[in-house]
Design a protein around this motif. Structure first.
Motif, mmCIF file in Angstrom:
data_model
loop_
_atom_site.group_PDB
_atom_site.id
_atom_site.type_symbol
_atom_site.label_atom_id
_atom_site.label_comp_id
_atom_site.label_asym_id
_atom_site.label_seq_id
_atom_site.Cartn_x
_atom_site.Cartn_y
_atom_site.Cartn_z
ATOM 1 N N THR A 33 73.059 27.092 28.719
ATOM 2 C CA THR A 33 71.807 26.826 29.435
ATOM 3 C C THR A 33 71.857 27.351 30.868
ATOM 4 O OG1 THR A 33 71.501 24.878 28.068
ATOM 5 C CG2 THR A 33 70.131 25.029 30.019
ATOM 6 N N PRO A 82 63.438 14.905 31.039
ATOM 7 C CA PRO A 82 63.047 14.658 32.430
ATOM 8 C C PRO A 82 63.721 13.397 32.991
ATOM 9 C CG PRO A 82 61.138 15.283 31.149
ATOM 10 C CD PRO A 82 62.279 15.078 30.169
ATOM 11 N N THR A 122 70.078 13.753 35.127
ATOM 12 C CA THR A 122 70.645 14.475 36.270
ATOM 13 C C THR A 122 71.882 15.309 35.960
ATOM 14 O OG1 THR A 122 71.940 12.518 36.876
ATOM 15 C CG2 THR A 122 69.762 12.776 37.927
ATOM 16 N N GLU A 165 69.250 19.174 34.125
ATOM 17 C CA GLU A 165 68.589 19.723 35.312
ATOM 18 C C GLU A 165 68.188 21.176 35.092
ATOM 19 O OE1 GLU A 165 71.130 19.005 38.693
ATOM 20 O OE2 GLU A 165 70.271 17.000 38.983
ATOM 21 N N ARG A 166 69.078 21.950 34.467
ATOM 22 C CA ARG A 166 68.756 23.353 34.203
ATOM 23 C C ARG A 166 67.625 23.467 33.175
ATOM 24 N NH1 ARG A 166 67.978 28.206 36.158
ATOM 25 N NH2 ARG A 166 68.531 29.864 34.724
ATOM 26 N N ASN A 176 65.262 21.357 32.627
ATOM 27 C CA ASN A 176 64.006 20.970 33.271
ATOM 28 C C ASN A 176 63.475 22.056 34.206
ATOM 29 O OD1 ASN A 176 63.677 18.398 32.069
ATOM 30 N ND2 ASN A 176 65.172 17.534 33.470
ATOM 31 N N SER A 177 64.372 22.812 34.825
ATOM 32 C CA SER A 177 63.929 23.809 35.809
ATOM 33 C C SER A 177 63.579 25.169 35.198
ATOM 34 C CB SER A 177 65.005 24.003 36.880
ATOM 35 O OG SER A 177 66.142 24.647 36.336
ATOM 36 N N LEU A 178 64.095 25.455 34.010
ATOM 37 C CA LEU A 178 63.820 26.759 33.393
ATOM 38 C C LEU A 178 62.337 26.935 33.069
ATOM 39 C CD1 LEU A 178 66.714 27.165 30.788
ATOM 40 C CD2 LEU A 178 66.225 28.691 32.700
ATOM 41 N N LYS A 206 59.476 27.615 30.607
ATOM 42 C CA LYS A 206 59.403 27.355 29.178
ATOM 43 C C LYS A 206 58.111 27.931 28.621
ATOM 44 C CE LYS A 206 60.918 23.105 30.553
ATOM 45 N NZ LYS A 206 61.613 23.649 31.639
ATOM 46 N N TRP A 258 56.224 19.350 28.584
ATOM 47 C CA TRP A 258 57.375 19.478 29.460
ATOM 48 C C TRP A 258 57.002 20.248 30.718
ATOM 49 C CZ3 TRP A 258 62.523 21.722 27.118
ATOM 50 C CH2 TRP A 258 63.622 21.141 27.764
ATOM 51 N N THR A 259 57.832 20.175 31.740
ATOM 52 C CA THR A 259 57.581 20.852 33.012
ATOM 53 C C THR A 259 57.798 22.355 32.909
ATOM 54 O OG1 THR A 259 59.871 20.495 33.673
ATOM 55 C CG2 THR A 259 58.271 18.829 34.367
ATOM 56 N N ASN A 260 57.199 23.085 33.828
ATOM 57 C CA ASN A 260 57.353 24.545 33.920
ATOM 58 C C ASN A 260 57.046 25.246 32.602
ATOM 59 O OD1 ASN A 260 58.267 24.139 36.524
ATOM 60 N ND2 ASN A 260 60.415 24.243 35.959
#
Length: 193
Positions: free
Chosen positions: A50, A71, A74, A79-80, A82-84, A86, A98-100
């Motif tokens: 990931t 989400p 930690t 964390e990765r 969630n930040s990628l 998608k 989901w985020t992003n």
């Protein structure tokens, strides 16, 4: 150029259905039952994979599954994730959970374009229908399978019927912990046979 990477936990007979036992499948829950003391090695592999990815490609159900569990966590893997960025393929959903995330409709056309726009690995977790569509249209570049030491004898398998063969080349194999096997295959394109 992006590389579509299917990363999946599978039983020895190729079943991917209900690894956490929450879908009601009679053989569900096989992940926790058979990962045992290999969980740490499995988690290290998933985290490394990931951290080196540039994006995720998911079907609607996988988007919902991860969005309900990831989400707020930690550890580096979560964390990765969630930040990628998608990309969620869905013909029914207008808004990803989901985020992003961005919803995609025309999977073949958009994924072909996505491979041109993203530089690096585009991971697919779960998403069986999506994976089968991408295999059929020759858009998958690599399979990373963690094989669990169990034969279920029934259940949804990663690979379904296709109209043609998909030749593969073994890139790497290694044990994870004492009982899991990681196998990585790249798809052999016609020009490189």
């Amino acid at each position: 150029m992006g590389k579509i990477v299917v990363s999946s936990n599978v039983t020895l007979d190729g079943v991917i259905q209900d690894p956490d036992g929450q879908e009601g499948f009679k053989h569900g829950g096989w992940f926790k039952q058979f990962v045992g003391k290999d969980l740490e090695a499995w988690a290290e592999n998933e985290t490394d994979e990931t951290l080196h990815a540039e994006a995720m490609l998911l079907g609607r159900k996988s988007d919902e599954w991860f969005a309900a569990r990831t989400p707020g966590r930690t550890e580096p893997w979560a964390e990765r994730m969630n930040s990628l960025p998608k990309y969620v393929v869905s013909s029914t959903s207008k808004k990803p959970k989901w985020t992003n995330a961005t919803v995609l409709k025309d999977v073949v056309k958009v994924v072909s374009r996505l491979k041109q726009e993203v530089s690096g690995d585009i991971l697919i977790y779960g998403s069986c229908q999506l994976v089968r569509t991408l295999i059929e249209h020759r858009l998958v570049d690599e399979f990373r399978l963690i094989v669990f030491p169990v034969v279920l004898g029934a259940g949804e398998r990663l690979f379904g019927e296709t109209t043609d063969k998909t030749p593969l080349r073994l890139v790497r194999s290694q044990t994870l912990g004492e009982g899991l096997l990681l196998v990585i295959y790249e798809v052999v394109r016609a020009a490189s046979r």
